[in-house]
Design an enzyme around this catalytic site. Structure first.
Site, PDB file in Angstrom:
ATOM      1  CE  LYS A  56      81.372 -26.637 -58.294  1.00 13.45           C
ATOM      2  NZ  LYS A  56      81.743 -27.232 -59.604  1.00 13.45           N
ATOM      3  CB  VAL A  57      81.211 -20.151 -55.124  1.00 12.09           C
ATOM      4  CG1 VAL A  57      80.430 -19.271 -55.749  1.00 12.09           C
ATOM      5  CG2 VAL A  57      80.311 -20.750 -53.880  1.00 12.09           C
ATOM      6  CB  SER A  58      86.141 -21.854 -54.414  1.00 14.36           C
ATOM      7  OG  SER A  58      86.706 -21.872 -55.449  1.00 14.36           O
ATOM      8  CB  THR A 110      88.770 -25.155 -52.434  1.00 19.40           C
ATOM      9  OG1 THR A 110      87.440 -24.648 -52.229  1.00 19.40           O
ATOM     10  CG2 THR A 110      88.743 -26.329 -51.293  1.00 19.40           C
ATOM     11  CB  ALA A 111      93.195 -25.158 -55.337  1.00 22.15           C
ATOM     12  CG  HIS A 154      88.879 -28.563 -62.160  1.00 16.87           C
ATOM     13  ND1 HIS A 154      88.338 -29.217 -61.189  1.00 16.87           N
ATOM     14  CD2 HIS A 154      88.359 -27.392 -62.337  1.00 16.87           C
ATOM     15  CE1 HIS A 154      87.541 -28.451 -60.447  1.00 16.87           C
ATOM     16  NE2 HIS A 154      87.594 -27.370 -61.366  1.00 16.87           N
TER      17      HIS A 154
END
Length: 283
Positions: A56-58, A110-111, A154
């Site tokens: 799981k990655v950005s 991504t943020a 989050h």
């Protein structure tokens, strides 16, 4: 029996909720998993080094890893009304961030891309120094005046008021209002060397695991709370409700448009390398 696939994902409730059935061998026909828990900034680095079979990655890290990894069309996190926030001690105007210090959880997130695209449009002259801090240190740093603002993700959406902080801007709201697309956050990737048939099996296993979690939410409850890092159960439920949605079961046309839109805009700003025309294609 083949060796278990090495997978790394975060201990956040959305990931543990999604993968619980698969991780515990309840998805029919799915390959066994050897699970490592790591924050997404760590898994981004793992992907860049090619260390795990599935990660799981950005979405932001994809331009650096898609030669070795394929994007799975399910299992990740996109959505609406779930974007990162810029927090400050006092309510104000985004223009006041010009030249100021901002803490972020990663420059390969991504943020961060959403933040830089927002700042390019809303902060004349741009922000000042960007400081990378562990996620859990950002809100205390803003509260204590160590930085002028913080970019949070989050569960901070639900808890920042506890620190006496104000939401200066919602990156997701800006993205949605300017593109009409959902917000791309976290992706599931798997090594291309596994082969097209195995990659399709992995995608189906992830999709089935999501659906099993929806069908029986209580089955994953203890696993989610065990890894939720002392998170209030009600916050964990909000977290899952926000980040596990129809895009988790399948990216679909809108999901792929969001991912390509984000990375194309970021490349135009010089934030990431440009994507090839078939980089997001799934076998």
């Amino acid at each position: 029996m083949s060796e278990p696939l090495r997978i790394a994902y975060s201990p956040c409730p959305n990931d543990t909720f999604v993968f619980e059935a698969w991780a515990h061998g309840r998805v029919p026909g799915a390959p066994a998993l050897d699970v490592t828990f790591a924050d997404i900034d760590v898994t981004n680095g793992m992907a860049e080094r090619g260390e795990f079979d599935v990660l799981k990655v950005s979405y932001a890290v994809l331009p650096w890893v898609l030669e070795e990894y394929a994007l799975l069309p399910c299992g990740g996190a996109l959505g609406r009304g779930c974007g990162p926030l810029v927090l400050t001690r006092e309510a104000g105007d985004p223009a006041e961030l010009a030249g100021r210090t901002v803490a972020v959880p990663s420059e390969r997130s991504t943020a961060y891309l959403l933040f830089r695209l927002w700042a390019a449009a809303e902060v004349p002259g741009g922000v000042g120094e960007v400081v990378v801090l562990p996620f859990h240190e950002i809100m205390p740093a803003v509260r204590d005046g160590k930085v002028d603002a913080g970019l949070v993700i989050h569960e901070a959406r639900f808890t920042y008021q506890n620190y006496g902080l104000h939401c200066l801007a919602d990156m997701g709201q800006h993205w949605e209002s300017t593109t009409g697309l959902p917000i791309p956050l976290g992706a599931i990737i798997a090594k291309r060397s596994l082969g097209a048939e195995r990659l399709r099996e992995l995608a189906e296993a992830a999709r089935t695991s999501v659906r099993m979690a929806w069908d029986d939410p209580q089955a994953s409850r203890s696993y989610v709370l065990e890894h939720a890092q002392e998170m209030d159960p009600a916050v964990a439920d909000q977290h899952i409700g926000l980040y596990v949605n129809e895009f988790t079961a399948g990216l679909g046309e809108a999901g792929y448009a969001a991912v390509r839109g984000l990375l194309t805009r970021a490349a135009a700003e010089g934030l990431v390398p440009p994507l090839g025309p078939d980089a997001l294609a799934f076998p």
